[in-house]
Design a protein around this motif. Structure first.
Motif, PDB file in Angstrom:
ATOM      1  N   ALA A   1       0.853  -1.193   0.000  1.00 49.26           N
ATOM      2  CA  ALA A   1       0.000   0.000   0.000  1.00 49.26           C
ATOM      3  C   ALA A   1       0.883   1.235   0.000  1.00 49.26           C
ATOM      4  N   ILE A   2       0.458   2.232  -0.740  1.00 52.32           N
ATOM      5  CA  ILE A   2       1.136   3.524  -0.742  1.00 52.32           C
ATOM      6  C   ILE A   2       0.125   4.573  -0.317  1.00 52.32           C
ATOM      7  N   VAL A   3       0.473   5.294   0.739  1.00 51.79           N
ATOM      8  CA  VAL A   3      -0.398   6.340   1.276  1.00 51.79           C
ATOM      9  C   VAL A   3       0.234   7.680   0.946  1.00 51.79           C
ATOM     10  N   GLY A   4      -0.493   8.498   0.206  1.00 58.82           N
ATOM     11  CA  GLY A   4       0.011   9.807  -0.190  1.00 58.82           C
ATOM     12  C   GLY A   4       0.557   9.747  -1.607  1.00 58.82           C
ATOM     13  N   LEU A   5      -0.069  10.465  -2.513  1.00 57.78           N
ATOM     14  CA  LEU A   5       0.306  10.384  -3.917  1.00 57.78           C
ATOM     15  C   LEU A   5       0.763  11.720  -4.480  1.00 57.78           C
ATOM     16  N   GLY A   6       1.540  12.407  -3.676  1.00 57.88           N
ATOM     17  CA  GLY A   6       2.221  13.590  -4.190  1.00 57.88           C
ATOM     18  C   GLY A   6       3.407  13.119  -5.023  1.00 57.88           C
ATOM     19  N   SER A   7       4.380  13.956  -5.164  1.00 51.85           N
ATOM     20  CA  SER A   7       5.539  13.651  -6.006  1.00 51.85           C
ATOM     21  C   SER A   7       6.227  12.344  -5.615  1.00 51.85           C
ATOM     22  N   ILE A   8       6.557  12.178  -4.341  1.00 47.53           N
ATOM     23  CA  ILE A   8       7.297  10.987  -3.917  1.00 47.53           C
ATOM     24  C   ILE A   8       6.417   9.739  -3.956  1.00 47.53           C
ATOM     25  N   GLY A   9       5.142   9.870  -3.612  1.00 42.58           N
ATOM     26  CA  GLY A   9       4.233   8.720  -3.691  1.00 42.58           C
ATOM     27  C   GLY A   9       4.077   8.226  -5.121  1.00 42.58           C
ATOM     28  N   GLN A  10       3.988   9.161  -6.060  1.00 36.34           N
ATOM     29  CA  GLN A  10       3.896   8.782  -7.474  1.00 36.34           C
ATOM     30  C   GLN A  10       5.187   8.114  -7.938  1.00 36.34           C
ATOM     31  N   ARG A  11       6.323   8.629  -7.484  1.00 32.81           N
ATOM     32  CA  ARG A  11       7.608   8.049  -7.870  1.00 32.81           C
ATOM     33  C   ARG A  11       7.741   6.620  -7.350  1.00 32.81           C
ATOM     34  N   HIS A  12       7.384   6.407  -6.077  1.00 30.65           N
ATOM     35  CA  HIS A  12       7.451   5.052  -5.513  1.00 30.65           C
ATOM     36  C   HIS A  12       6.510   4.107  -6.250  1.00 30.65           C
ATOM     37  N   THR A  13       5.318   4.581  -6.579  1.00 28.50           N
ATOM     38  CA  THR A  13       4.358   3.751  -7.308  1.00 28.50           C
ATOM     39  C   THR A  13       4.927   3.319  -8.652  1.00 28.50           C
ATOM     40  N   LYS A  14       5.438   4.272  -9.414  1.00 29.46           N
ATOM     41  CA  LYS A  14       6.001   3.962 -10.731  1.00 29.46           C
ATOM     42  C   LYS A  14       7.221   3.049 -10.626  1.00 29.46           C
ATOM     43  N   ASP A  15       8.055   3.259  -9.597  1.00 25.41           N
ATOM     44  CA  ASP A  15       9.239   2.416  -9.422  1.00 25.41           C
ATOM     45  C   ASP A  15       8.862   0.970  -9.106  1.00 25.41           C
ATOM     46  N   ILE A  16       7.878   0.777  -8.257  1.00 26.20           N
ATOM     47  CA  ILE A  16       7.446  -0.586  -7.911  1.00 26.20           C
ATOM     48  C   ILE A  16       6.867  -1.281  -9.132  1.00 26.20           C
ATOM     49  N   ILE A  17       6.072  -0.563  -9.906  1.00 26.45           N
ATOM     50  CA  ILE A  17       5.508  -1.143 -11.130  1.00 26.45           C
ATOM     51  C   ILE A  17       6.629  -1.495 -12.102  1.00 26.45           C
ATOM     52  N   ALA A  18       7.623  -0.615 -12.225  1.00 25.24           N
ATOM     53  CA  ALA A  18       8.727  -0.848 -13.155  1.00 25.24           C
ATOM     54  C   ALA A  18       9.579  -2.050 -12.746  1.00 25.24           C
TER      55      ALA A  18
END
Length: 82
Positions: free
Chosen positions: A4-21
């Motif tokens: 789970a990722i809580v908070g989708l500002g700049s760093i939350g979006q970066r972590h999301t994209k990195d995990i998907i990648a």
């Protein structure tokens, strides 16, 4: 592993994209207090679940939680996650 990722500002979006990648098909649950976050982030693929409330996020039963909210809320989110 369900993440789970809580908070989708700049760093939350970066972590999301990195995990998907990284691949591996880890299912993700995303939550942000701002309902417009989903539109900002866009389509993240088939393994992403958007929680509309914190209760929905915890009901999803993540194995790990990445907290990407402002620092003054980290303890609150970590306590809820535990």
């Amino acid at each position: 592993m369900k993440i789970a990722i809580v908070g989708l500002g700049s760093i939350g979006q970066r972590h999301t994209k990195d995990i998907i990648a990284l691949g591996g098909g880890h299912p993700l649950a995303l939550y942000d207090i701002d309902p417009a976050a989903q539109a900002r982030v866009g389509d993240m693929g088939e393994f992403v679940y958007w929680a509309e409330t914190p209760a929905q996020l915890w009901a999803w039963q993540p194995h790990a939680v990445i907290i990407c909210t402002p620092p003054d809320s980290h303890i609150t989110w970590a306590t809820a996650a535990a």
